[in-house]
Design a protein around this motif. Structure first.
Motif, PDB file in Angstrom:
ATOM      1  N   GLU A 123      41.134  88.418  42.697  1.00 36.96           N
ATOM      2  CA  GLU A 123      42.112  87.402  42.286  1.00 36.96           C
ATOM      3  C   GLU A 123      43.404  87.515  43.091  1.00 36.96           C
ATOM      4  N   LEU A 124      43.873  88.739  43.318  1.00 39.46           N
ATOM      5  CA  LEU A 124      45.124  88.935  44.058  1.00 39.46           C
ATOM      6  C   LEU A 124      44.963  88.538  45.526  1.00 39.46           C
ATOM      7  N   VAL A 125      43.827  88.881  46.126  1.00 38.32           N
ATOM      8  CA  VAL A 125      43.603  88.501  47.524  1.00 38.32           C
ATOM      9  C   VAL A 125      43.412  86.996  47.640  1.00 38.32           C
ATOM     10  N   ASP A 126      42.742  86.394  46.653  1.00 35.71           N
ATOM     11  CA  ASP A 126      42.622  84.932  46.637  1.00 35.71           C
ATOM     12  C   ASP A 126      43.997  84.284  46.664  1.00 35.71           C
ATOM     13  N   GLY A 127      44.921  84.819  45.859  1.00 31.52           N
ATOM     14  CA  GLY A 127      46.276  84.272  45.818  1.00 31.52           C
ATOM     15  C   GLY A 127      46.988  84.410  47.142  1.00 31.52           C
ATOM     16  N   LEU A 128      46.817  85.561  47.789  1.00 28.41           N
ATOM     17  CA  LEU A 128      47.436  85.778  49.099  1.00 28.41           C
ATOM     18  C   LEU A 128      46.881  84.795  50.126  1.00 28.41           C
ATOM     19  N   LEU A 129      45.567  84.592  50.107  1.00 27.33           N
ATOM     20  CA  LEU A 129      44.936  83.659  51.041  1.00 27.33           C
ATOM     21  C   LEU A 129      45.397  82.226  50.778  1.00 27.33           C
ATOM     22  N   ALA A 130      45.495  81.860  49.513  1.00 26.59           N
ATOM     23  CA  ALA A 130      45.902  80.495  49.168  1.00 26.59           C
ATOM     24  C   ALA A 130      47.299  80.182  49.677  1.00 26.59           C
ATOM     25  N   GLU A 131      48.162  81.204  49.701  1.00 23.35           N
ATOM     26  CA  GLU A 131      49.537  81.013  50.169  1.00 23.35           C
ATOM     27  C   GLU A 131      49.681  81.212  51.673  1.00 23.35           C
ATOM     28  N   GLY A 132      48.607  81.636  52.306  1.00 22.12           N
ATOM     29  CA  GLY A 132      48.675  81.894  53.740  1.00 22.12           C
ATOM     30  C   GLY A 132      49.427  83.169  54.099  1.00 22.12           C
ATOM     31  N   GLY A 133      49.650  84.010  53.087  1.00 17.39           N
ATOM     32  CA  GLY A 133      50.373  85.263  53.301  1.00 17.39           C
ATOM     33  C   GLY A 133      51.400  85.478  52.215  1.00 17.39           C
TER      34      GLY A 133
END
Length: 399
Positions: A123-133
């Motif tokens: 979930e946390l990595v998904d969020g990082l990817l969704a924001e582009g960083g």
């Protein structure tokens, strides 16, 4: 003096200073903190297990007998919370409490958390990817261990935002010579966190659940149980100690990998290296740099007598860069095996949460390497001012 824990330059890179200390001898008096500094791996390892030293002296002496001034009465809430936890107790209380806590915090408990850790990391990595960083520390490293500890303890999701600020304020007292403002923040957090945990404990006594608080309340051995204060202090310690290794190893570790692109490339080619890379990253940039012990009986280090009543500062970061143990210690090598690093301590105070920290770190490094192969640094980070618990303010990345 090569040791200057209040200097931003030293905090940013203490390792050349540590090398000077090791070259200059086995023990050094450091007047600003009133401690003896111990920089060599063999000495640090030996003293971590030496029963002539202790995390407390109150099981044998009063403050006055030990030549020490009692802490201010206004700091009592912090000391009640801190001093009843495993990290600051000695036998026989430490032996009894660790035995009871181990009944509740079992290898099965950690194994059962693996799917939870994997889900949270995803979930946390998904969020990082969704924001582009974003900020790898605030967005990934910090939320993970707090969520895991909260899940393990049984803290409701709506309350989990309270935990990290409490922990950060309490941990400020572990730095060298904390000022009164730091102490007051720690006192306030100790009062609030203790009250919150007592409410949870009271609820679990009536309605036990499948969580660690319920298990700690129920733990019994030969008729002995944990007191309510011991349960409160154990839960606080699990949060405070449990998240620091994960947060700072993640931040410090990725900063090290960005500075060593050959090692990052090696990990991306072979993710099977992740478990041993985690050990190397903990050694290379130790999240806990210093561990303090009181001298309960006179000891001798390298011909210097360190008298009863003294305090020693065991320099874990220096020990982890000792060339007597680690060939080419200032080189990051994710293929290094058989690491004898002391980042989790040793002796009776060896970190109870080490298996959980390793589980979390392997999951977060593995997921980022696998799912964000283009992860790159945006800006050089700045270090937080603390030295004992040493980590970055933020780590800005792009995906």
């Amino acid at each position: 003096m090569a040791f200057d824990p209040w200097s931003p330059a030293f905090v940013a890179d203490p390792y050349p200073g540590f090398a000077e200390l090791r070259a200059a001898g086995r023990v050094h008096w450091f007047a600003p903190s009133g401690q003896w500094l111990v920089p060599h791996h063999a000495d640090v390892r030996a003293l971590l297990g030496d029963r002539r030293l202790g995390r407390t002296y109150l099981h044998r002496f009063t403050h006055e007998e030990f030549g020490r001034t009692p802490p201010p009465a206004g700091h009592e809430p912090f000391h009640v919370l801190n001093d009843n936890g495993l990290l600051d107790l000695e036998a026989p209380d430490h032996t009894r409490i660790r035995r009871l806590v181990t009944q509740a915090f079992t290898p099965r408990t950690v194994t059962a958390l693996a799917p939870v850790v994997e889900r949270l990391v995803r979930e946390l990595v998904d969020g990082l990817l969704a924001e582009g960083g974003g900020d790898l520390i605030a967005d990934v490293a910090e939320p993970l261990p707090v969520a895991v500890i909260a899940e393990m303890l049984g803290v409701p999701a709506a309350d989990r935002g309270l935990l990290r600020p409490w922990s950060a304020d309490i941990c400020g007292m572990y730095e060298l010579n904390p000022d009164e403002a730091t102490a007051q923040r720690a006192v306030r957090a100790s009062v609030e966190f203790s009250a919150y945990l007592r409410e949870l404990i009271a609820d679990r006594r009536v309605r036990p659940a499948d969580d660690l608080i319920s298990a700690l309340v129920a733990a019994c051995d030969e008729g002995e149980r944990l007191s309510e204060q011991e349960v409160v202090s154990t839960c606080a310690l699990l949060l405070n100690a449990g998240h620091e290794a994960t947060v700072n190893t993640t931040g410090n570790g990725w900063w090290a990998l960005f500075r060593h692109p050959d090692q990052l490339a090696a990990l991306r080619r072979d993710p099977a290296l992740v478990p041993q890379a985690v050990e190397e990253l903990m050694r290379y940039d130790t999240p806990l740099q210093l561990f303090e012990r009181w001298v309960l009986d006179d000891i001798e280090i390298g011909g210097t007598v360190v008298e009863r009543g003294s305090e020693v500062a065991l320099l874990l970061g220096s020990a982890n860069h000792d060339p007597a143990v680690f060939p080419d210690p200032d080189r990051l090598d994710v293929t290094r095996t058989g690491s004898a690093h002391l980042s989790f301590g040793a002796g009776i105070h060896y970190c109870l949460g080490a298996p959980l920290a390793r589980l979390e770190l392997a999951a977060v490094f593995g997921a980022l390497l696998r799912r964000v192969p283009g992860l790159r640094l945006v800006a050089e980070p700045q270090w937080k001012p603390g030295f004992v618990i040493r980590g970055l303010r933020e780590l800005r990345v792009e995906c």
